[in-house]
Design a protein around this motif. Structure first.
Motif, mmCIF file in Angstrom:
data_model
loop_
_atom_site.group_PDB
_atom_site.id
_atom_site.type_symbol
_atom_site.label_atom_id
_atom_site.label_comp_id
_atom_site.label_asym_id
_atom_site.label_seq_id
_atom_site.Cartn_x
_atom_site.Cartn_y
_atom_site.Cartn_z
ATOM 1 N N GLY A 144 0.796 -1.216 0.000
ATOM 2 C CA GLY A 144 0.000 0.000 0.000
ATOM 3 C C GLY A 144 0.826 1.263 0.000
ATOM 4 O O GLY A 144 2.046 1.238 0.176
ATOM 5 N N ARG A 145 0.124 2.345 -0.190
ATOM 6 C CA ARG A 145 0.769 3.653 -0.263
ATOM 7 C C ARG A 145 -0.004 4.642 0.596
ATOM 8 O O ARG A 145 -1.219 4.698 0.541
ATOM 9 C CB ARG A 145 0.783 4.141 -1.703
ATOM 10 C CG ARG A 145 1.424 5.517 -1.872
ATOM 11 C CD ARG A 145 1.425 5.953 -3.314
ATOM 12 N NE ARG A 145 2.276 5.051 -4.082
ATOM 13 C CZ ARG A 145 2.672 5.275 -5.316
ATOM 14 N NH1 ARG A 145 2.289 6.354 -5.949
ATOM 15 N NH2 ARG A 145 3.442 4.417 -5.940
ATOM 16 N N TYR A 146 0.747 5.406 1.387
ATOM 17 C CA TYR A 146 0.167 6.530 2.115
ATOM 18 C C TYR A 146 0.411 7.764 1.259
ATOM 19 O O TYR A 146 1.557 8.127 1.006
ATOM 20 C CB TYR A 146 0.835 6.728 3.471
ATOM 21 C CG TYR A 146 0.539 5.698 4.532
ATOM 22 C CD1 TYR A 146 -0.486 4.780 4.411
ATOM 23 C CD2 TYR A 146 1.299 5.662 5.686
ATOM 24 C CE1 TYR A 146 -0.749 3.857 5.405
ATOM 25 C CE2 TYR A 146 1.049 4.748 6.694
ATOM 26 C CZ TYR A 146 0.015 3.841 6.547
ATOM 27 O OH TYR A 146 -0.245 2.931 7.534
ATOM 28 N N GLY A 147 -0.659 8.387 0.811
ATOM 29 C CA GLY A 147 -0.541 9.565 -0.037
ATOM 30 C C GLY A 147 -0.262 10.824 0.767
ATOM 31 O O GLY A 147 -0.937 11.086 1.761
ATOM 32 N N GLU A 148 0.746 11.566 0.339
ATOM 33 C CA GLU A 148 1.112 12.845 0.950
ATOM 34 C C GLU A 148 1.114 12.784 2.473
ATOM 35 O O GLU A 148 0.617 13.675 3.158
ATOM 36 C CB GLU A 148 0.179 13.947 0.440
ATOM 37 C CG GLU A 148 0.317 14.167 -1.052
ATOM 38 C CD GLU A 148 -0.500 15.329 -1.583
ATOM 39 O OE1 GLU A 148 -1.336 15.893 -0.848
ATOM 40 O OE2 GLU A 148 -0.273 15.683 -2.754
ATOM 41 N N GLN A 155 7.090 20.440 0.753
ATOM 42 C CA GLN A 155 6.335 19.614 -0.185
ATOM 43 C C GLN A 155 5.816 18.371 0.537
ATOM 44 O O GLN A 155 6.451 17.879 1.479
ATOM 45 C CB GLN A 155 7.249 19.206 -1.343
ATOM 46 C CG GLN A 155 6.586 18.402 -2.421
ATOM 47 C CD GLN A 155 7.540 18.120 -3.582
ATOM 48 O OE1 GLN A 155 8.543 18.787 -3.767
ATOM 49 N NE2 GLN A 155 7.194 17.126 -4.368
ATOM 50 N N TYR A 156 4.681 17.845 0.086
ATOM 51 C CA TYR A 156 4.147 16.600 0.638
ATOM 52 C C TYR A 156 4.665 15.417 -0.171
ATOM 53 O O TYR A 156 4.833 15.512 -1.393
ATOM 54 C CB TYR A 156 2.617 16.615 0.601
ATOM 55 C CG TYR A 156 2.037 17.523 1.646
ATOM 56 C CD1 TYR A 156 1.886 17.080 2.953
ATOM 57 C CD2 TYR A 156 1.670 18.818 1.339
ATOM 58 C CE1 TYR A 156 1.370 17.913 3.929
ATOM 59 C CE2 TYR A 156 1.158 19.662 2.300
ATOM 60 C CZ TYR A 156 1.007 19.202 3.597
ATOM 61 O OH TYR A 156 0.504 20.034 4.567
ATOM 62 N N TRP A 157 4.900 14.295 0.547
ATOM 63 C CA TRP A 157 5.496 13.113 -0.068
ATOM 64 C C TRP A 157 4.660 11.876 0.232
ATOM 65 O O TRP A 157 4.145 11.707 1.334
ATOM 66 C CB TRP A 157 6.923 12.904 0.457
ATOM 67 C CG TRP A 157 7.801 14.075 0.173
ATOM 68 C CD1 TRP A 157 8.041 15.148 0.982
ATOM 69 C CD2 TRP A 157 8.524 14.322 -1.023
ATOM 70 N NE1 TRP A 157 8.878 16.043 0.369
ATOM 71 C CE2 TRP A 157 9.188 15.557 -0.873
ATOM 72 C CE3 TRP A 157 8.676 13.623 -2.208
ATOM 73 C CZ2 TRP A 157 9.997 16.099 -1.859
ATOM 74 C CZ3 TRP A 157 9.484 14.161 -3.194
ATOM 75 C CH2 TRP A 157 10.140 15.379 -3.018
ATOM 76 N N ASP A 158 4.581 10.988 -0.766
ATOM 77 C CA ASP A 158 3.938 9.681 -0.596
ATOM 78 C C ASP A 158 4.954 8.692 -0.027
ATOM 79 O O ASP A 158 6.163 8.819 -0.282
ATOM 80 C CB ASP A 158 3.454 9.118 -1.934
ATOM 81 C CG ASP A 158 2.318 9.911 -2.562
ATOM 82 O OD1 ASP A 158 1.803 10.844 -1.915
ATOM 83 O OD2 ASP A 158 1.959 9.570 -3.700
ATOM 84 N N VAL A 159 4.457 7.700 0.698
ATOM 85 C CA VAL A 159 5.296 6.631 1.223
ATOM 86 C C VAL A 159 4.694 5.293 0.812
ATOM 87 O O VAL A 159 3.508 5.033 1.045
ATOM 88 C CB VAL A 159 5.427 6.695 2.760
ATOM 89 C CG1 VAL A 159 6.133 5.463 3.305
ATOM 90 C CG2 VAL A 159 6.186 7.958 3.172
#
Length: 166
Positions: A144-148, A155-159
């Motif tokens: 899965g991915r955590y958005g921003e 800046q916001y980053w995905d993980v």
């Protein structure tokens, strides 16, 4: 190139702190914002990775210089998570692309085989194709991915979260 993978020692504290601080100050690889002092790292690392500790830290040394490290750590504080760990790896910029990360991760994952660890997880700030490739090489897959989820450098980053059965 002679690279040794070994347990940490007290004299590693300064170069390991410098290495991690490089990533804090120059990248979004870690979401830490402020650099650490050697004293701050000493307290955490020796408590967490001491010889009687459950988690592991391995150090890579090339030509008598510390060039990287890989760790396992607690995934979450709640007791039911105790059989899961988060893994991390940091290499000095001049040690990247030499196979040292592969050596470190192999040693880390081998050392977890004797522990009561069911799953390993990695949280990778995107984009980071090199880290994604390294984890896939060791059998991690995306869960899965955590958005921003993190904000750094304005800046916001995905993980991306990856998982491996042990």
């Amino acid at each position: 190139m002679v690279t040794s993978i070994r347990l940490p020692k007290a004299s590693d504290l300064f170069p390991l702190t410098q290495l991690y601080n490089h990533y804090i100050l120059n990248t979004v690889i870690t979401f830490d914002i402020e650099p650490y002092t050697v004293d701050q790292r000493r307290e955490r690392w020796w408590r967490h990775y001491g010889t009687d500790g459950r988690h592991r830290m391995w150090v890579a040394e090339k030509d008598q210089q510390v060039v990287g490290y890989a760790t396992s750590s607690k995934l979450r504080d709640k007791a039911a998570y105790d059989t899961s760990v988060e893994t991390s790896i940091y290499l000095s910029p001049d040690a990247q692309g030499l196979g040292i990360g592969t050596q470190l991760y192999a040693k880390l994952l081998d050392s977890l085989a004797d522990e009561d660890v069911h799953r390993a997880y990695a949280a990778i700030t995107l984009p980071n194709p090199e880290s994604i490739a390294l984890h896939h090489k060791f059998g991690f897959h995306s869960v899965g991915r955590y958005g921003e989820v993190g904000r750094k450098f304005g800046q916001y980053w995905d993980v991306e979260w990856l998982e491996k059965s042990l």
